[in-house]
Design a protein around this motif. Structure first.
Motif, short mmCIF file in Angstrom:
data_model
loop_
_atom_site.label_atom_id
_atom_site.label_comp_id
_atom_site.label_asym_id
_atom_site.label_seq_id
_atom_site.Cartn_x
_atom_site.Cartn_y
_atom_site.Cartn_z
N ALA A 30 0.83 -1.21 0.00
CA ALA A 30 0.00 0.00 0.00
C ALA A 30 0.86 1.26 0.00
CB ALA A 30 -0.93 -0.01 1.21
N GLU A 31 1.92 1.27 0.80
CA GLU A 31 2.79 2.45 0.86
C GLU A 31 3.54 2.64 -0.45
OE1 GLU A 31 5.23 2.28 4.33
OE2 GLU A 31 3.54 2.56 5.70
N ALA A 32 3.98 1.54 -1.07
CA ALA A 32 4.66 1.65 -2.36
C ALA A 32 3.71 2.21 -3.42
CB ALA A 32 5.20 0.28 -2.78
N PHE A 33 2.46 1.77 -3.38
CA PHE A 33 1.45 2.26 -4.32
C PHE A 33 1.24 3.76 -4.15
CE2 PHE A 33 -3.38 2.57 -4.96
CZ PHE A 33 -3.25 2.92 -6.31
N VAL A 34 1.10 4.21 -2.92
CA VAL A 34 0.88 5.63 -2.66
C VAL A 34 2.07 6.45 -3.16
CG1 VAL A 34 0.70 7.33 -0.81
CG2 VAL A 34 -0.75 5.30 -0.77
N LYS A 35 3.28 5.94 -2.96
CA LYS A 35 4.47 6.64 -3.46
C LYS A 35 4.43 6.78 -4.97
CE LYS A 35 7.88 5.52 0.13
NZ LYS A 35 9.13 4.76 0.41
N HIS A 36 4.07 5.69 -5.65
CA HIS A 36 3.96 5.73 -7.10
C HIS A 36 2.94 6.79 -7.54
CE1 HIS A 36 6.59 2.42 -7.80
NE2 HIS A 36 5.80 1.50 -7.31
N LEU A 37 1.82 6.85 -6.82
CA LEU A 37 0.75 7.79 -7.19
C LEU A 37 1.21 9.24 -7.08
CD1 LEU A 37 -2.55 6.36 -5.65
CD2 LEU A 37 -1.94 6.53 -8.07
N VAL A 38 1.77 9.61 -5.93
CA VAL A 38 2.14 11.01 -5.74
C VAL A 38 3.25 11.42 -6.70
CG1 VAL A 38 1.32 11.12 -3.36
CG2 VAL A 38 3.70 10.49 -3.82
N GLU A 39 4.13 10.47 -7.05
CA GLU A 39 5.18 10.78 -8.02
C GLU A 39 4.58 10.96 -9.42
OE1 GLU A 39 7.98 7.61 -7.69
OE2 GLU A 39 8.66 8.24 -5.69
N PHE A 40 3.67 10.08 -9.80
CA PHE A 40 3.05 10.18 -11.12
C PHE A 40 2.24 11.47 -11.24
CE2 PHE A 40 -0.51 9.52 -14.04
CZ PHE A 40 0.16 9.11 -15.18
N LEU A 41 1.50 11.81 -10.19
CA LEU A 41 0.65 12.99 -10.22
C LEU A 41 1.43 14.28 -10.01
CD1 LEU A 41 -2.38 11.69 -8.10
CD2 LEU A 41 -2.22 11.85 -10.59
N ASN A 42 2.68 14.13 -9.53
CA ASN A 42 3.51 15.30 -9.24
C ASN A 42 2.78 16.24 -8.26
OD1 ASN A 42 5.84 16.86 -9.40
ND2 ASN A 42 5.10 18.03 -11.16
N VAL A 43 2.25 15.65 -7.19
CA VAL A 43 1.58 16.45 -6.17
C VAL A 43 2.58 17.44 -5.59
CG1 VAL A 43 0.33 16.40 -3.97
CG2 VAL A 43 0.03 14.53 -5.62
N PRO A 44 2.26 18.72 -5.54
CA PRO A 44 3.24 19.72 -5.09
C PRO A 44 3.71 19.48 -3.65
CG PRO A 44 1.04 20.68 -5.26
CD PRO A 44 0.96 19.33 -5.88
N GLU A 45 4.93 19.91 -3.39
CA GLU A 45 5.47 19.80 -2.03
C GLU A 45 4.53 20.52 -1.06
OE1 GLU A 45 9.64 20.85 0.33
OE2 GLU A 45 9.47 21.16 -1.84
N ASN A 46 4.23 19.86 0.06
CA ASN A 46 3.28 20.37 1.06
C ASN A 46 1.87 20.51 0.50
OD1 ASN A 46 5.44 20.72 2.95
ND2 ASN A 46 5.95 22.65 1.95
N GLY A 47 1.57 19.77 -0.59
CA GLY A 47 0.26 19.83 -1.20
C GLY A 47 -0.83 19.24 -0.32
#
Length: 243
Positions: A30-47
């Motif tokens: 689950a944690e690996a999946f979430v990491k993949h998601l935020v990297e793919f989406l390029n969620v801004p720092e402190n978003g």
């Protein structure tokens, strides 16, 4: 029969037994999946991220540790009570019905691990998607991580016995009227218990129809937690990125 005179998810998800049965879900995956998601989406720092149907908050907590400002919401008061122990200045939890728009906009909205498709009425699925769209800011993206219905039905394990913390859960799975069911029976605290989970076997074309009605743009589709290509027959998941 459900033990409570209410929707199955409101009664079952709000029991302590639900958390016992699913206590061993894969946290690392689950944690690996979430990491993949935020990297793919390029969620801004402190978003800002809305964790929609957050349960007891494990993904919200992990996202917050990654530096994001996270709001976790769920229909279950019991789950939110459990999650609230982790609150801080940038992590908060609330009881909220995901059919209704949350009164704030976010950089990302996550609906993870098959937390969609529970409703009896088609209109509620569409209402939820419209609410998610309303919860996104101008540059925000949303994610629905759903089961791949074809794969699940083709590989359905009809009967299973699982013992967790001394409780023997007897599980029976079947498909009826377009829903995938799981009957759950067990004895605990001196009495017999019976709950039923049911999830609509929605396929990609069903979501595409909803998205069209909700004026939502489907941007990407993945078939597993490593964000691999989606295949209708072999993928375990149907993961959709949209806005």
């Amino acid at each position: 029969m459900q033990e409570e005179n209410t929707t199955w998810y409101a009664s079952w998800f709000d029991t302590s037994y639900y958390h016992v049965l699913y206590k061993d879900r894969g946290y690392d995956e689950a944690e690996a999946f979430v990491k993949h998601l935020v990297e793919f989406l390029n969620v801004p720092e402190n978003g800002t991220i809305l964790d929609l149907a957050c349960g007891k908050g494990r993904h919200s907590v992990f996202l917050n540790k990654m530096g994001y400002d996270v709001t976790g919401v769920d229909l279950s008061p019991n789950s939110i009570e459990l999650a609230s122990q982790f609150e801080n200045e940038t992590l908060r939890f609330e009881v909220h019905d995901m059919c209704k728009p949350y009164p704030k906009q976010f950089d990302a909205v996550f609906n993870l691990f098959t937390s969609f498709g529970y409703f009896e009425h088609e209109a509620d699925n569409l209402r939820t998607l419209k609410s998610i769209k309303a919860e996104l800011n101008e540059t925000g993206f949303a994610v629905i991580d759903f089961l791949n219905a074809d794969f699940v039905i083709d590989n359905l394990v009809e009967n299973e016995v699982k013992e967790v913390d001394g409780i023997v859960f007897r599980l029976h799975r079947y498909v009826k009227d377009g829903f995938i069911y799981k009957d759950i029976r067990f004895e605990a605290d001196g009495r017999e218990h019976h709950y039923t989970e049911k999830v609509k076997g929605l396929r990609l074309e069903d979501f595409e129809s909803y998205f069209n009605a909700a004026d939502i743009d489907l941007l990407a589709i993945f078939g597993d937690y490593s964000l691999g290509k989606f295949d209708r027959k072999t993928s375990s998941r149907l993961i959709m990125i949209f806005k």
